[in-house]
Design an enzyme around this catalytic site. Sequence first.
Site, PDB file in Angstrom:
ATOM      1  N   GLY A  49      -0.635   4.535  -0.049  1.00  0.00           N
ATOM      2  CA  GLY A  49      -1.351   5.794   0.012  1.00  0.00           C
ATOM      3  C   GLY A  49      -0.601   6.465   1.149  1.00  0.00           C
TER       4      GLY A  49
ATOM      5  N   ARG B  82     -20.279  13.587  11.738  1.00  0.00           N
ATOM      6  CA  ARG B  82     -20.964  13.036  10.672  1.00  0.00           C
ATOM      7  C   ARG B  82     -22.041  12.095  10.858  1.00  0.00           C
ATOM      8  NH1 ARG B  82     -15.218  12.167   7.361  1.00  0.00           N
ATOM      9  NH2 ARG B  82     -15.005  14.310   7.124  1.00  0.00           N
TER      10      ARG B  82
ATOM     11  N   HIS C 178     -20.977   9.164   5.526  1.00  0.00           N
ATOM     12  CA  HIS C 178     -20.897  10.622   5.253  1.00  0.00           C
ATOM     13  C   HIS C 178     -21.875  11.474   4.812  1.00  0.00           C
ATOM     14  CE1 HIS C 178     -18.775  14.285   4.275  1.00  0.00           C
ATOM     15  NE2 HIS C 178     -17.729  13.949   4.313  1.00  0.00           N
TER      16      HIS C 178
ATOM     17  N   LEU D 154      -6.500  11.654   7.435  1.00  0.00           N
ATOM     18  CA  LEU D 154      -5.240  11.789   6.747  1.00  0.00           C
ATOM     19  C   LEU D 154      -4.069  12.129   7.799  1.00  0.00           C
ATOM     20  CD1 LEU D 154      -6.482  14.470   4.208  1.00  0.00           C
ATOM     21  CD2 LEU D 154      -6.270  12.028   3.781  1.00  0.00           C
TER      22      LEU D 154
ATOM     23  N   GLY E  66       1.076  -1.084  -0.071  1.00  0.00           N
ATOM     24  CA  GLY E  66      -0.041  -0.006  -0.061  1.00  0.00           C
ATOM     25  C   GLY E  66       0.768   1.306   0.267  1.00  0.00           C
TER      26      GLY E  66
ATOM     27  N   ALA F 183      -0.593   6.445   4.146  1.00  0.00           N
ATOM     28  CA  ALA F 183      -0.061   5.481   5.220  1.00  0.00           C
ATOM     29  C   ALA F 183       1.228   4.944   4.726  1.00  0.00           C
ATOM     30  CB  ALA F 183      -1.054   4.776   6.015  1.00  0.00           C
TER      31      ALA F 183
END
Lengths: 665, 248
Positions: free
Chosen positions: A42, A337, A266, A469, A40, A44
Amino acid sequence: MALDSKIPEGPLADKWTNHKNKINLVNPANKRNIDVIVVGTGLAGGSAAATLAELGYNVKAFCFQDSPRRAHSIAAQGGINAAKNYQGDGDSTYRLFYDTVKGGDYRSREANVYRLAEVSTNIIDQCVAQGVPFAREYGGLLDNRSFGGVLVSRTFYAAGQTGQQLLLGAYSAMNRQIGRGKIKMYNRHEMLDVVIVDGKARGIIARDLVSGKIERHSAHAVVLGTGGYGNVFYLSTNAMGSNVTAAWKAHKRGAFFANPCYTQIHPTCIPVSGDHQSKLTLMSESLRNDGRIWVPKKLEDAEAIRAGKLKPTKIAEEDRDYYLERRYPAFGNLVPRDVASRAAKERCDAGYGVNATGEAVYLDFADAFMRYGREQALVKGLDVNDDVLVKKLGQEVVRTKYGNLFQMYEKIVDENPYETPMMIYPAVHYTMGGVWVDYNLMTTIPGCYAIGEANFSDHGANRLGASALMQGLADGYFVLPYTIGDYLADDIRTGPIPTDTKEFDEAEKSVRDNINHLINNKGKHPVDYFHKRLGKIMWNKCGMSRNAEDLKSAIDEIAELRAEFWKDVMIPGSADEYNEELAKAGRVADFLELGELFAKDALQREESAGGHFREEYQTPEGEAKRRKEFQYVSAWEYKGEPKDAVLHKEELVYENIEVKERSYK
Amino acid sequence: MNLTLKIWRQKNANDKGKMVDYKINDVSPDMSFLEMLDVLNSGLILKGEEPVAFDHDCREGICGSCSLYINGEAHGPDRGVTTCQLHMRKFKDGDTIYIEPFRATAFPVIKDLIVDRSAFDRIQNAGGFISVNTSGNTIDANTIPINKHDADDAFSAATCIGCGACVASCKNSSAMLFVGAKVSQYALLPQGRVEAVDRVKNMVAQMDLEGFGNCTNTGACEVECPKGISLENIARMNREYLFANIKD
Ligand SMILES: Cc1cc2nc3c(=O)[nH]c(=O)nc-3n(C[C@H](O)[C@H](O)[C@H](O)COP(=O)(O)OP(=O)(O)OC[C@H]3O[C@@H](n4cnc5c(N)ncnc54)[C@H](O)[C@@H]3O)c2cc1C
Ligand code: SF4
Ligand code: FES
């Protein structure tokens, strides 16, 4: 097996520093002899790979896209939190910690969240040093905005493209290490299993998605930064390729899976328009800073709107129900949310929905245009009473703040949101559950780590905006690179891990068997047929609200669907070429197992907490009702069929925060 | 809507490839272009044929994966959007639509409509970064104020999604818009100035090595770029490059 969270002793504020002081270190010369696999790339995985390489480890990084820069993190819009208190509005490490634990409905681990808040400020410094172009004020200093669930402005942003800019930052750090030969990048590769040798994670089996070749890769440790599993619902805001495969395969090899039922819905997404739809588009929550959410007060108005006989702009102010402002005066449109999503559903269920299917509410900027416009008119010495001019000036301000979101909305819905209010509805977005990890981010498999959305650790039952994030980068840049050293310090004499061993043979064989079965099945239905059906079960029975009866039937239905999938799925082409249907089939097969565990987890959690709303457990006002006896993390151990998984509980202890009724009124 | 699609089919990099005709009916104007292809593909699979391979992921116009060349234009007839954001309402009932991969020597075809754009990654590896340790021991972010105008320009350059439409729409298959955007992002920020000279030289050298052509100022790239990356960035890159060579 008992769960050991390895939370360091001592006062909360000192835990991380103390831990870092005591942790084992690997001598720089020895790091050269240690390989780490990062799956991965992304926020992270990308930040972890870059940092581990920088420290001197040999890193092999994997992603299924054609470039690390395309990881799903690229799509994050709104921003990233950090307790910088640049605005002087009372922010602090403690307050970010407090908001996150409260926002997560007291279902996250205190020590982890505190550490997250503590390192959050470093993230901003790091990213700015890397050239991430965050929004700035005219004085040249960084600008901030506000997100749901908080009363301070701590969100850093780059227009509506924050995830993109942060990911490009992490990617540039990776590029530097790829250029130096410290990271070997495997694009278009999919990890299909973890290899365990003597109880430790020592490698992976991956498939080259272009050639179809099955490959063995060994390392001293394996890090999963493989993102969330929201696509179990088929329709979600996630990228099409997002999946649970890596996490699920690790689960099958011994990693406990925690809180699978915690899904974030969301509140501000573009409503579903038809059956052809392949994914849902998010409109950043930051829009709630300026947009006001409402539905008509009168049922007949709502009906007329749905029938296309009435325009929202024709409804008088007193006939509008700004239901969030009405119900939650303190936070108004900026409630978290879970609260905003449920409130929208409540109004739509009551018949006040405003699109053709009755599943939409308005997000209206009319007030913001006038407010900003008047400000501009004053600054520029123009006529503040000229409504047309004021509106135009205000629209310009809004355009600079959210222009790309407005444009995106217009492209999809074919309506100009500057002239008519946007329509929004809640959609599956983020998964708070994931692989269970201890304070060091290690899973229950020694040497196997999980970071970012793939782990369960920091957001409890609900994630506040702009926190994913933050967590991804905190894990990747600042936490894992330390904690992994503690484990690897024992491996300096191990030498390279051979791949011609029985453990690799066995793992490769199971991957091949799976693929061969799928490709030779020649059933009746394409993969999507099953995925869509799974998604319907998940949304209807494990979605925004759940009850015992539905969950029980979901468990059975998913098991049946899974059996049908293995019998009836049809995959064209062969296994030794680029074959997207085959890749998809493997992912959906894993979703079909995860979905069942998801429902089982939701069923045993007899309480409502954040994104998990059990209809049986609500207050008279319809708010989530937490129960003290469920103050734990549910960590599931794999035992064959998902319905046979065994529950382990990690009790959550709150020493630094008083567990209160969560209120945003 | 009923449409005729003429789609490039190519089994793999070694196959010669050819255009194949498909008919598709009942296309809703609300579908995105990729959703229309999804529908075509599920039909093909049911008939036992191989679906058309194309790249995609976010379907939100931000990841830069999707890359179709539609009726002779990268990302199709709509301006400022990627293919995943192109909607079928831009077409008419009865239309014939040509769908091809992004063609450029530096972008070899992998299968059907998928091309290999890793040349872009290699250009980035050559210098598309600021050399700072990822240790967190950096100075406070507000220690260096940045003029809002420069920050905004750097941001605009940084919004490039690396899709390659600029290359595909250029008659010389030049990658200068992409590289210009990357060079500009860092050139505009104080943090990036320190290694500006090496950066532009290394990136340009790699770009040439990958087999991209040169810019002859036609401007097609700017027109087709879904993110509105402006030609100014090419000019800035050229200035940086000139300066770098003078300094040598
Ligand atoms: C539309 C949208 C907007 C958002 N906005 C915000 C926001 O404003 N603020 C915020 O804080 N959060 C936001 N989020 C959430 C946030 O973007 C994600 O939680 C976060 O980016 C996840 O990062 P990650 O690194 O954990 O995983 P990802 O970015 O999802 O990366 C996963 C990586 O794993 C790889 N991978 C996965 N499986 C495999 C496998 N089997 N083999 C090989 N590679 C694999 C992928 O290739 C990819 O590189 C948003 C999310 C969405 C969907
Ligand atoms: S410059 Fe524009 S067209 Fe070229 S890669 Fe970047 S976004 Fe795509
Ligand atoms: S699929 Fe991501 S830009 Fe089109």
